[in-house]
Design a protein around this motif. Structure first.
Motif, PDB file in Angstrom:
ATOM      1  N   LEU A  39       0.910  -1.131  -0.092  1.00 21.06           N
ATOM      2  CA  LEU A  39      -0.096   0.098   0.121  1.00 21.06           C
ATOM      3  C   LEU A  39       0.754   1.424   0.252  1.00 21.06           C
ATOM      4  N   ALA A  40       1.659   0.790   1.027  1.00 22.68           N
ATOM      5  CA  ALA A  40       2.924   2.418   1.373  1.00 22.68           C
ATOM      6  C   ALA A  40       3.257   3.319  -0.207  1.00 22.68           C
ATOM      7  N   GLU A  41       4.069   1.756  -0.878  1.00 23.24           N
ATOM      8  CA  GLU A  41       4.818   1.849  -2.593  1.00 23.24           C
ATOM      9  C   GLU A  41       4.357   2.660  -3.012  1.00 23.24           C
ATOM     10  N   LYS A  42       2.573   1.985  -2.849  1.00 19.17           N
ATOM     11  CA  LYS A  42       1.632   2.677  -4.252  1.00 19.17           C
ATOM     12  C   LYS A  42       1.858   4.588  -3.479  1.00 19.17           C
ATOM     13  N   LEU A  43       1.128   4.940  -2.736  1.00 23.99           N
ATOM     14  CA  LEU A  43       1.732   6.222  -1.980  1.00 23.99           C
ATOM     15  C   LEU A  43       2.592   6.667  -2.553  1.00 23.99           C
ATOM     16  N   SER A  44       3.467   6.207  -2.264  1.00 30.89           N
ATOM     17  CA  SER A  44       4.964   6.955  -2.194  1.00 30.89           C
ATOM     18  C   SER A  44       6.184   5.995  -2.859  1.00 30.89           C
ATOM     19  N   GLU A  45       7.421   7.854  -2.730  1.00 32.70           N
ATOM     20  CA  GLU A  45       8.449   6.727  -3.472  1.00 32.70           C
ATOM     21  C   GLU A  45       9.849   6.235  -2.641  1.00 32.70           C
ATOM     22  N   LYS A  46       9.681   6.278  -0.820  1.00 32.06           N
ATOM     23  CA  LYS A  46      10.155   5.979  -0.339  1.00 32.06           C
ATOM     24  C   LYS A  46       9.291   5.598   0.768  1.00 32.06           C
ATOM     25  N   VAL A  47       9.188   4.817   1.849  1.00 31.83           N
ATOM     26  CA  VAL A  47       8.884   3.314   1.824  1.00 31.83           C
ATOM     27  C   VAL A  47       9.882   2.887   2.628  1.00 31.83           C
ATOM     28  N   LEU A  48      10.274   3.004   3.893  1.00 35.20           N
ATOM     29  CA  LEU A  48      10.913   1.862   4.818  1.00 35.20           C
ATOM     30  C   LEU A  48      10.063   1.563   5.796  1.00 35.20           C
TER      31      LEU A  48
END
Length: 261
Positions: free
Chosen positions: A147-156
């Motif tokens: 989900l986060a990678e669809k929102l943002s290019e910087k996920v950790l």
């Protein structure tokens, strides 16, 4: 079979809830309901999302894949304790609240922390917003990362302790810095000067720390250990003791950091 998050109930109606709700909807997620303890606030956000809303915990939609709590920190446990959410997949968006706050209420939980300052009336490019993820199982963590990678290019991935320290750093870098702007604006206003005069200085300072270490970018009388100027400026602040004390503490802190270099 891998489970996929599709339907989301959004619990909250403030700045973070508004931005997350709109962006999640824009990238294809289905916000099936908005909850807020204030019905009017729930209705306003729900209308923007063209979805259902409620202020009654007993009327929460039970068909969601994810229950996303984007509310005040001290409200998270209260919302998680709603009986209707028992053993649902619960996720909060807070920086300084541990993920294990959910343990009494569910065995499926996590954190989705967008690291940015949000205001309802300002657009945010979510693609450049760091999003920190934590979950209590690898499978749930992978779901949140997707989900986060669809929102943002910087996920950790980040632990609760790491996230808390990041949030503290944000208080210094953002909240305290903005308060310094407010003090500066007050001092200028009281002397018939415009805050606009500081804007080029603020921009240059912000741009410098994008390419060099903040400690190396430090300028001013404190870093030069210019006691004469510092004493003069402290005297100028006699009429506002709290500003004088902030000046003293900040100057000492600058000097202490410089001594560590």
């Amino acid at each position: 079979m891998k489970r996929e998050i599709v339907n989301i109930v959004l619990l909250g109606s403030g700045n973070v809830a508004t931005h997350l709700g709109l962006h999640l909807q824009n990238i294809g997620y289905n916000i099936i309901q908005v909850y807020s303890r204030t019905e009017k606030n729930a209705m306003i956000l729900a209308n923007r999302l063209n979805t259902d809303y409620t202020s009654d915990p007993e009327q929460l939609n039970q068909q969601a894949d994810l229950y996303l709590i984007a509310a005040k920190d001290d409200s998270i446990a209260t919302i998680a304790s709603f009986n209707i959410l028992k053993n649902k997949f619960l996720v909060h968006t807070a920086g300084s609240v541990r993920s294990d706050i959910f343990i009494p209420y569910t065995d499926k939980y996590g954190v989705l922390y967008p690291f940015q300052t949000f205001t309802k009336t300002r657009e945010v490019n979510f693609k450049i917003v760091p999003v920190l993820v934590e979950a209590n199982t690898p499978d749930l963590e992978n779901e949140l990362i997707t989900l986060a990678e669809k929102l943002s290019e910087k996920v950790l991935k980040a632990s609760s302790d790491q996230r808390a320290m990041l949030h503290i750093s944000a208080v210094f870098a953002c909240n305290f810095t903005n308060h310094m702007y407010a003090i500066a604006a007050d001092l200028l206003k009281n002397n018939d000067l415009s805050f606009d005069l500081l804007q080029p200085l603020i921009m240059e300072t912000a741009e410098k720390v994008m390419s060099i270490r903040p400690a190396d970018a430090q300028t001013g009388p404190a870093v030069r250990f210019d006691r004469n100027i510092m004493d003069q400026q402290m005297t100028k602040l006699n009429e506002v003791p709290v500003y004088q004390e902030i000046y003293r503490i900040m100057s000492e802190s600058i000097q202490n950091l410089q001594n560590k270099k």
